[in-house]
Scaffold this motif. Structure first.
Motif, PDB file in Angstrom:
ATOM      1  N   ALA A  60       2.977  16.437 -42.889  1.00  0.00           N
ATOM      2  CA  ALA A  60       4.217  16.251 -43.654  1.00  0.00           C
ATOM      3  C   ALA A  60       4.003  15.514 -44.970  1.00  0.00           C
ATOM      4  CB  ALA A  60       5.240  15.505 -42.802  1.00  0.00           C
ATOM      5  N   CYS A  61       2.949  14.689 -45.036  1.00  0.00           N
ATOM      6  CA  CYS A  61       2.709  13.888 -46.245  1.00  0.00           C
ATOM      7  C   CYS A  61       1.703  14.532 -47.194  1.00  0.00           C
ATOM      8  CB  CYS A  61       2.214  12.498 -45.856  1.00  0.00           C
ATOM      9  SG  CYS A  61       3.219  11.661 -44.613  1.00  0.00           S
ATOM     10  N   ASP A  62       1.217  15.713 -46.845  1.00  0.00           N
ATOM     11  CA  ASP A  62       0.152  16.346 -47.635  1.00  0.00           C
ATOM     12  C   ASP A  62       0.593  16.811 -49.019  1.00  0.00           C
ATOM     13  OD1 ASP A  62      -1.435  15.868 -45.507  1.00  0.00           O
ATOM     14  OD2 ASP A  62      -1.739  17.964 -44.914  1.00  0.00           O
ATOM     15  N   ALA A  63       1.898  16.840 -49.251  1.00  0.00           N
ATOM     16  CA  ALA A  63       2.387  17.293 -50.560  1.00  0.00           C
ATOM     17  C   ALA A  63       1.891  16.393 -51.677  1.00  0.00           C
ATOM     18  CB  ALA A  63       3.907  17.344 -50.569  1.00  0.00           C
ATOM     19  N   ASP A  64       1.591  15.140 -51.352  1.00  0.00           N
ATOM     20  CA  ASP A  64       1.059  14.189 -52.346  1.00  0.00           C
ATOM     21  C   ASP A  64      -0.220  13.588 -51.765  1.00  0.00           C
ATOM     22  OD1 ASP A  64       0.489  11.927 -53.964  1.00  0.00           O
ATOM     23  OD2 ASP A  64       2.588  11.799 -54.572  1.00  0.00           O
ATOM     24  N   GLU A  68       0.452   8.804 -47.336  1.00  0.00           N
ATOM     25  CA  GLU A  68      -0.063   8.857 -45.974  1.00  0.00           C
ATOM     26  C   GLU A  68       1.063   8.583 -44.996  1.00  0.00           C
ATOM     27  OE1 GLU A  68      -2.945   5.773 -45.388  1.00  0.00           O
ATOM     28  OE2 GLU A  68      -1.634   4.206 -46.194  1.00  0.00           O
ATOM     29  N   CYS A  69       0.802   8.888 -43.726  1.00  0.00           N
ATOM     30  CA  CYS A  69       1.807   8.660 -42.684  1.00  0.00           C
ATOM     31  C   CYS A  69       1.607   7.274 -42.086  1.00  0.00           C
ATOM     32  CB  CYS A  69       1.672   9.724 -41.601  1.00  0.00           C
ATOM     33  SG  CYS A  69       2.967   9.646 -40.330  1.00  0.00           S
ATOM     34  N   LYS A  70       2.632   6.468 -42.125  1.00  0.00           N
ATOM     35  CA  LYS A  70       2.560   5.119 -41.561  1.00  0.00           C
ATOM     36  C   LYS A  70       3.907   4.781 -40.926  1.00  0.00           C
ATOM     37  CE  LYS A  70       0.013   2.126 -43.705  1.00  0.00           C
ATOM     38  NZ  LYS A  70      -0.522   1.139 -44.672  1.00  0.00           N
TER      39      LYS A  70
END
Length: 249
Positions: A60-64, A68-70
């Motif tokens: 889900a966070c790969d767009a930027d 990162e996912c936290k």
């Protein structure tokens, strides 16, 4: 990043149209979009940007690439932040918010000022916003440097911390402790009782020998068996003196 159904062209009012609608949005190509790490909510893509949920979708966070996912939501990585005028995570600069020195690591010689929680330059240097870094103050003698920091010296025409000191989060030179950086021949660990400069790892740090351990604040090394020896001695003393004590009673 889906756009809002809002026109933010100059004729429509510009970027302010977006920030008025939602503080987590920005104007891109004349349309309001949610900033990186945020997304629109509701089946009808209502004008509300919320933190992107990454609890079930790991990409889900790969767009930027700088996010990162936290804690199950997308956030900018350490050393990056969401700028007011950018839809993506950008590198932190002097004055950016921080909670630890690592947040300011890409800003030359900057530290995290824990009083203000912003990336700042120490008293011995000056901010250079053009190059996003801290430049050491020029000096001709120690007086120039000690005026701003009593533990600073003038070395090769630039203010720096004296040997055995390092910049702290209070922006001043403080005594080095166990874990501070050092060089094999620099003597930086000399003020830490019992410490050595350990050069065996990827980076050289002040450390205690195997026979010692650091005290709570890392200011000195003490023998690991101090407590054991003390207890053993007390036990021996008790055994030796017990007959005498019983005789007297």
């Amino acid at each position: 990043m889906k756009p809002f159904i809002k026109d933010c062209s100059t004729s429509a009012g510009g970027a302010q149209v977006c920030t008025t609608a939602d503080a987590n949005s920005v104007c891109v190509n004349d349309a309001c979009v949610c900033k990186a790490t945020f997304q629109l909510t509701g089946a009808d893509d209502s004008d509300v940007c919320v933190a992107t949920d990454c609890s079930t979708v790991t990409t889900a966070c790969d767009a930027d690439t700088n996010s990162e996912c936290k804690a199950n939501v997308c956030v900018c990585k350490a050393k990056f932040e969401l700028a007011d005028d950018s839809a993506v995570c950008v590198a932190k600069v002097i004055g950016s918010s921080c909670t630890a020195d690592g947040d300011c690591a890409d800003i030359t010689d900057a530290v995290c000022d824990t009083d203000a929680d912003i990336c700042s330059c120490p008293g011995t240097s000056t901010a250079n916003t053009d190059e996003n870094g801290c430049v050491p103050n020029i000096c001709t003698d120690n007086t120039t440097c000690t005026t701003v920091d009593a533990n600073a010296i003038c070395a090769e025409g630039k203010c720096d911390c004296n040997v055995g000191f390092e910049i702290s989060n209070l922006l001043l030179c403080q005594a080095k402790v166990i874990g501070s950086s050092c060089t094999a021949e620099g003597g930086e660990c000399a003020a830490i009782a019992g410490a050595i400069c350990d050069t065996s790892g990827d980076s050289s740090i002040c450390a205690c020998p195997d026979t010692h351990e650091a005290n709570q604040d890392g200011s000195q090394c003490t023998y690991k068996n101090n407590g054991v020896v003390s207890a053993a001695s007390m036990a021996l003393l008790f055994i030796c003196c017990l007959p005498t004590f019983l005789y007297l009673v």
